[in-house]
Design an enzyme around this catalytic site. Structure first.
Site, PDB file in Angstrom:
ATOM      1  N   ASP A  13       0.804  -1.220   0.000  1.00 26.29           N
ATOM      2  CA  ASP A  13       0.000   0.000   0.000  1.00 26.29           C
ATOM      3  C   ASP A  13       0.840   1.275   0.000  1.00 26.29           C
ATOM      4  O   ASP A  13       0.449   2.308   0.542  1.00 26.29           O
ATOM      5  CB  ASP A  13      -0.965   0.026   1.200  1.00 26.29           C
ATOM      6  CG  ASP A  13      -1.864  -1.188   1.210  1.00 26.29           C
ATOM      7  OD1 ASP A  13      -2.272  -1.617   0.118  1.00 26.29           O
ATOM      8  OD2 ASP A  13      -2.166  -1.704   2.296  1.00 26.29           O
ATOM      9  N   GLY A  15       1.572   2.926  -2.656  1.00 27.08           N
ATOM     10  CA  GLY A  15       1.182   3.783  -3.781  1.00 27.08           C
ATOM     11  C   GLY A  15       1.722   3.236  -5.101  1.00 27.08           C
ATOM     12  O   GLY A  15       1.976   3.989  -6.039  1.00 27.08           O
ATOM     13  N   LYS A  16       1.855   1.908  -5.161  1.00 26.14           N
ATOM     14  CA  LYS A  16       2.393   1.274  -6.377  1.00 26.14           C
ATOM     15  C   LYS A  16       1.487   1.507  -7.573  1.00 26.14           C
ATOM     16  O   LYS A  16       1.961   1.706  -8.689  1.00 26.14           O
ATOM     17  CB  LYS A  16       2.549  -0.245  -6.151  1.00 26.14           C
ATOM     18  CG  LYS A  16       3.531  -0.592  -5.040  1.00 26.14           C
ATOM     19  CD  LYS A  16       3.590  -2.084  -4.794  1.00 26.14           C
ATOM     20  CE  LYS A  16       2.324  -2.674  -4.220  1.00 26.14           C
ATOM     21  NZ  LYS A  16       2.005  -2.231  -2.838  1.00 26.14           N
ATOM     22  N   GLY A  40      -4.579  -4.409  -3.640  1.00 25.16           N
ATOM     23  CA  GLY A  40      -5.556  -3.362  -3.919  1.00 25.16           C
ATOM     24  C   GLY A  40      -4.766  -2.143  -4.344  1.00 25.16           C
ATOM     25  O   GLY A  40      -4.065  -1.536  -3.538  1.00 25.16           O
ATOM     26  N   HIS A  41      -4.795  -1.843  -5.632  1.00 26.00           N
ATOM     27  CA  HIS A  41      -3.991  -0.738  -6.160  1.00 26.00           C
ATOM     28  C   HIS A  41      -4.930   0.374  -6.632  1.00 26.00           C
ATOM     29  O   HIS A  41      -5.776   0.144  -7.488  1.00 26.00           O
ATOM     30  CB  HIS A  41      -3.113  -1.221  -7.326  1.00 26.00           C
ATOM     31  CG  HIS A  41      -2.115  -2.262  -6.908  1.00 26.00           C
ATOM     32  ND1 HIS A  41      -1.338  -2.941  -7.797  1.00 26.00           N
ATOM     33  CD2 HIS A  41      -1.767  -2.730  -5.690  1.00 26.00           C
ATOM     34  CE1 HIS A  41      -0.554  -3.788  -7.148  1.00 26.00           C
ATOM     35  NE2 HIS A  41      -0.802  -3.683  -5.861  1.00 26.00           N
ATOM     36  N   GLN A 223       1.802  -6.293  -3.048  1.00 29.35           N
ATOM     37  CA  GLN A 223       2.301  -6.338  -1.663  1.00 29.35           C
ATOM     38  C   GLN A 223       3.610  -5.549  -1.510  1.00 29.35           C
ATOM     39  O   GLN A 223       3.753  -4.529  -2.152  1.00 29.35           O
ATOM     40  CB  GLN A 223       2.458  -7.796  -1.185  1.00 29.35           C
ATOM     41  CG  GLN A 223       1.143  -8.559  -1.072  1.00 29.35           C
ATOM     42  CD  GLN A 223       0.559  -9.015  -2.391  1.00 29.35           C
ATOM     43  OE1 GLN A 223       1.245  -9.654  -3.172  1.00 29.35           O
ATOM     44  NE2 GLN A 223      -0.677  -8.693  -2.659  1.00 29.35           N
TER      45      GLN A 223
HETATM   46  P1  GDP Z   1      -0.757   0.223  -3.570  1.00 32.02           P
HETATM   47  O1  GDP Z   1      -1.386  -1.020  -3.037  1.00 32.02           O
HETATM   48  O2  GDP Z   1       0.710   0.277  -3.312  1.00 32.02           O
HETATM   49  O3  GDP Z   1      -1.085   0.488  -5.011  1.00 32.02           O
HETATM   50  O4  GDP Z   1      -1.381   1.420  -2.727  1.00 32.02           O
HETATM   51  P2  GDP Z   1      -2.938   1.639  -2.345  1.00 32.02           P
HETATM   52  O5  GDP Z   1      -3.663   2.082  -3.554  1.00 32.02           O
HETATM   53  O6  GDP Z   1      -3.455   0.443  -1.613  1.00 32.02           O
HETATM   54  O7  GDP Z   1      -2.808   2.785  -1.262  1.00 32.02           O
HETATM   55  C1  GDP Z   1      -2.214   4.008  -1.570  1.00 32.02           C
HETATM   56  C2  GDP Z   1      -3.261   5.120  -1.379  1.00 32.02           C
HETATM   57  O8  GDP Z   1      -2.605   6.367  -1.364  1.00 32.02           O
HETATM   58  C3  GDP Z   1      -4.280   5.212  -2.484  1.00 32.02           C
HETATM   59  O9  GDP Z   1      -5.482   5.672  -1.945  1.00 32.02           O
HETATM   60  C4  GDP Z   1      -3.684   6.256  -3.433  1.00 32.02           C
HETATM   61  O10 GDP Z   1      -4.666   6.933  -4.204  1.00 32.02           O
HETATM   62  C5  GDP Z   1      -3.044   7.189  -2.447  1.00 32.02           C
HETATM   63  N1  GDP Z   1      -1.841   7.886  -2.912  1.00 32.02           N
HETATM   64  C6  GDP Z   1      -0.837   7.451  -3.718  1.00 32.02           C
HETATM   65  N2  GDP Z   1       0.155   8.360  -3.786  1.00 32.02           N
HETATM   66  C7  GDP Z   1      -0.233   9.408  -3.009  1.00 32.02           C
HETATM   67  C8  GDP Z   1       0.375  10.650  -2.642  1.00 32.02           C
HETATM   68  O11 GDP Z   1       1.487  10.976  -3.036  1.00 32.02           O
HETATM   69  N3  GDP Z   1      -0.340  11.454  -1.780  1.00 32.02           N
HETATM   70  C9  GDP Z   1      -1.571  11.109  -1.295  1.00 32.02           C
HETATM   71  N4  GDP Z   1      -2.192  11.940  -0.465  1.00 32.02           N
HETATM   72  N5  GDP Z   1      -2.158   9.947  -1.631  1.00 32.02           N
HETATM   73  C10 GDP Z   1      -1.501   9.105  -2.457  1.00 32.02           C
HETATM   74  P1  IMO Z   2      -1.021  -4.269  -2.092  1.00 27.96           P
HETATM   75  O1  IMO Z   2      -0.573  -4.866  -3.401  1.00 27.96           O
HETATM   76  C1  IMO Z   2      -1.070  -4.657   2.267  1.00 27.96           C
HETATM   77  C2  IMO Z   2      -1.203  -8.744   3.867  1.00 27.96           C
HETATM   78  C3  IMO Z   2      -2.472  -9.193   4.585  1.00 27.96           C
HETATM   79  C4  IMO Z   2      -1.876 -10.165   5.594  1.00 27.96           C
HETATM   80  C5  IMO Z   2      -0.756 -10.819   4.796  1.00 27.96           C
HETATM   81  C6  IMO Z   2      -1.127 -12.172   4.202  1.00 27.96           C
HETATM   82  O2  IMO Z   2      -2.278  -3.498  -2.154  1.00 27.96           O
HETATM   83  O3  IMO Z   2       0.107  -3.533  -1.455  1.00 27.96           O
HETATM   84  P2  IMO Z   2      -2.622 -12.879   2.126  1.00 27.96           P
HETATM   85  O4  IMO Z   2      -4.079 -12.692   1.864  1.00 27.96           O
HETATM   86  O5  IMO Z   2      -1.741 -12.275   1.100  1.00 27.96           O
HETATM   87  O6  IMO Z   2      -2.262 -14.311   2.411  1.00 27.96           O
HETATM   88  O7  IMO Z   2      -2.364 -12.075   3.516  1.00 27.96           O
HETATM   89  O8  IMO Z   2      -0.405  -9.924   3.764  1.00 27.96           O
HETATM   90  N1  IMO Z   2      -1.418  -8.223   2.493  1.00 27.96           N
HETATM   91  C7  IMO Z   2      -1.335  -6.935   2.158  1.00 27.96           C
HETATM   92  N2  IMO Z   2      -1.125  -5.829   2.924  1.00 27.96           N
HETATM   93  N3  IMO Z   2      -1.191  -4.536   0.927  1.00 27.96           N
HETATM   94  C8  IMO Z   2      -1.366  -5.630   0.139  1.00 27.96           C
HETATM   95  O9  IMO Z   2      -1.348  -5.572  -1.202  1.00 27.96           O
HETATM   96  C9  IMO Z   2      -1.494  -6.894   0.759  1.00 27.96           C
HETATM   97  N4  IMO Z   2      -1.696  -8.150   0.291  1.00 27.96           N
HETATM   98  C10 IMO Z   2      -1.633  -8.950   1.375  1.00 27.96           C
HETATM   99  O10 IMO Z   2      -3.112  -8.100   5.189  1.00 27.96           O
HETATM  100  O11 IMO Z   2      -1.289  -9.457   6.657  1.00 27.96           O
HETATM  101 MG    MG Z   3      -2.915  -1.630  -1.786  1.00 21.79          MG
END
Ligand code: GDP
Ligand code: IMO
Ligand code: MG
Length: 427
Positions: A13, A15-16, A40-41, A223
């Site tokens: 999470d 911000g990939k 969840g991206h 992840q």
């Molecule tokens: P990922 O799993 O690495 O793709 O990240 P997520 O989407 O799960 O979580 C990142 C969150 O931060 C999302 O809601 C993005 O829209 C948000 N985000 C990404 N880059 C930035 C940033 O530079 N600033 C802010 N405020 N939000 C960001």
């Molecule tokens: P993105 O790609 C954050 C965590 C779960 C749990 C552990 C194992 O959005 O960064 P699993 O269902 O993979 O066997 O769960 O890994 N986890 C994540 N945490 N971002 C993710 O993906 C994750 N995918 C799995 O919360 O602790």
């Molecule tokens: Mg995510």
């Protein structure tokens, strides 16, 4: 620069999705190489927000071919609903390629994930409940179902039988659940075959030919480094290799092809699920990071645990991935703090430790040693260049760069595509 890897430097999470989407316009292929719909991206394009789980974030860039590599585990029902959701919003998904060697998350894998967690009780991992671990376990146990098996009913039936043989014993005798019917599973899986057929390809061949033709291929990790099955905080990890090496095995591309490995690094730290987290905050600061950063899981809706930046982890990510540079995200979230603590080392049993300890027991009771940096109060979301940032924000970025072992080539100051400061020609 034909092949590059983009991956999470912390616990996911970071911000990939946004970073991949940014690069999507200038690359030819975006490839997921591990994980599944546990990811969840989030990608924000203008006023549109997309939450992607299984599809590579490059799917939103029209010129880019999205690829699901052999190392990914695919839940066909999730994939099809993600595709139709995007189609309804006018996104063309017809270029998608799925490896015939990718493993399928079957309904029984999802069941096993959930019952196992329940059985573990307070020792649970806090998985996403999407069947990820059991599917990879079947793969390693050589009783997995692959995408290509959907096209041979007899083989598929034999394989489902083999997988359920033992599982049904466990489900009925240990977990007190009903046995799962082979015929029902086979029927459900066969129902996906025609719908997936247009996408199934020899992705290893496609990607290697593309690289020979000097096309640019981006590998997008799910992840993050600390969730890696080998290099993460085992057993509180996911069941695949998000680290850079995973891109080679998970897509069938040799390491000699990869010239850049970008670590996505949040300006503070978050984690979802159980496991050690030295800089975790349980106070108003943690609550504020969660609120301002919108730190709620995209996949499970769970609140993310929040804490200060941990430079020990960033250095570790640089080392195990061979990072060439970082994309520092969410700097804007830190606006408003007078002082910002940054963890520079740990104290373990009274000793100062500079690098991540290999011993799980040591890491579990590592206490952060903080250095405090001065904060800033100016709004930075409109900043376009490094020079636009307030002096203290510049100093914070520089300090993180010095501590983390690789240059920062871009900074996120908001979720949108254009809310990015490019420092060293990131794109
Ligand atoms: P990922 O799993 O690495 O793709 O990240 P997520 O989407 O799960 O979580 C990142 C969150 O931060 C999302 O809601 C993005 O829209 C948000 N985000 C990404 N880059 C930035 C940033 O530079 N600033 C802010 N405020 N939000 C960001
Ligand atoms: P993105 O790609 C954050 C965590 C779960 C749990 C552990 C194992 O959005 O960064 P699993 O269902 O993979 O066997 O769960 O890994 N986890 C994540 N945490 N971002 C993710 O993906 C994750 N995918 C799995 O919360 O602790
Ligand atoms: Mg995510």
């Amino acid at each position: 620069m034909p092949a590059l890897v983009l991956l999470g430097a912390q616990w996911g999470d970071e911000g990939k999705g946004k970073a991949t989407d940014l690069l999507g316009g200038s690359v030819d292929y975006v490839v997921r190489y591990q994980g599944g719909n546990n990811a969840g991206h989030t990608v924000v394009v203008g006023d549109q927000k997309y939450a992607l789980h299984l599809l590579p974030s490059g799917i939103l860039s029209p010129g880019c071919t999205p690829v699901i590599g052999n190392g990914v585990v695919v839940d066909p029902s999730v994939l099809l609903s993600e595709l139709s959701g995007l189609n309804e919003r006018g996104v063309d998904t017809s270029k998608l390629l799925i490896s015939g060697n990718a493993h399928i998350i079957t309904p029984y894998n999802v069941t096993v994930d959930k019952v196992t967690e329940r059985f573990l009780g307070k020792r649970k991992i806090g998985t996403t409940g999407r069947g990820i671990g059991p599917t990879y376990a079947d793969k390693i146990n050589r009783v997995g179902i692959r995408v290509q098996d959907l096209y041979d009913e007899s083989i598929l039936t034999q394989k489902v039988e083999a997988a359920l043989d033992v599982k049904n014993q466990i489900l009925t005798k240990l977990y007190n659940r009903r046995a799962i019917s082979v015929a029902q599973v086979v029927e459900e899986l066969l129902g996906y075959a025609d719908k997936l057929a247009p996408y199934v390809a020899d992705t290893v061949l496609v990607l290697n030919q593309a690289l020979e033709d000097d096309k640019v291929v981006l590998f997008e990790g799910g992840q993050g480094t600390l969730l890696d099955i080998d290099h993460g905080t085992y057993p509180f990890v996911t069941s695949s290799n998000p680290t850079a090496g995973g891109a080679c095995t998970g897509a069938g591309v040799g390491p000699t092809k990869i010239s850049r490995v970008i670590g996505i690094l949040k300006a503070y730290t978050t984690r979802v699920g159980a496991g050690p987290f030295p800089t975790e905050l349980f106070d108003a600061d943690g609550e504020a990071l969660r609120r301002i950063g919108g730190e709620r899981g995209v996949t499970t809706g769970r609140d993310r645990r929040c804490g200060w930046f941990d430079a020990v982890i960033a250095r570790y990510a640089t080392r195990v991935n061979g990072l060439t540079d970082f994309f520092l995200t969410k700097l804007d979230v830190l606006t408003g703090w007078e002082q910002i603590p940054v963890c520079v080392a740990y104290e373990i049993d009274g000793k100062r430790v500079e690098e991540l300890p290999y011993s799980q027991s040591d890491f579990h009771h590592a206490k952060p040693i903080y250095e405090t940096l001065p904060g800033w109060s100016e709004d930075i979301t409109k900043a376009k260049t490094f020079a636009d940032l307030p002096k203290n924000a510049q100093a914070y970025v520089k300090a993180l760069e010095d501590m983390s072992g690789a240059p920062i080539s871009a900074i996120g100051v908001g979720p949108g595509r254009d809310e990015t400061i490019e420092i060293n020609s990131f794109i």
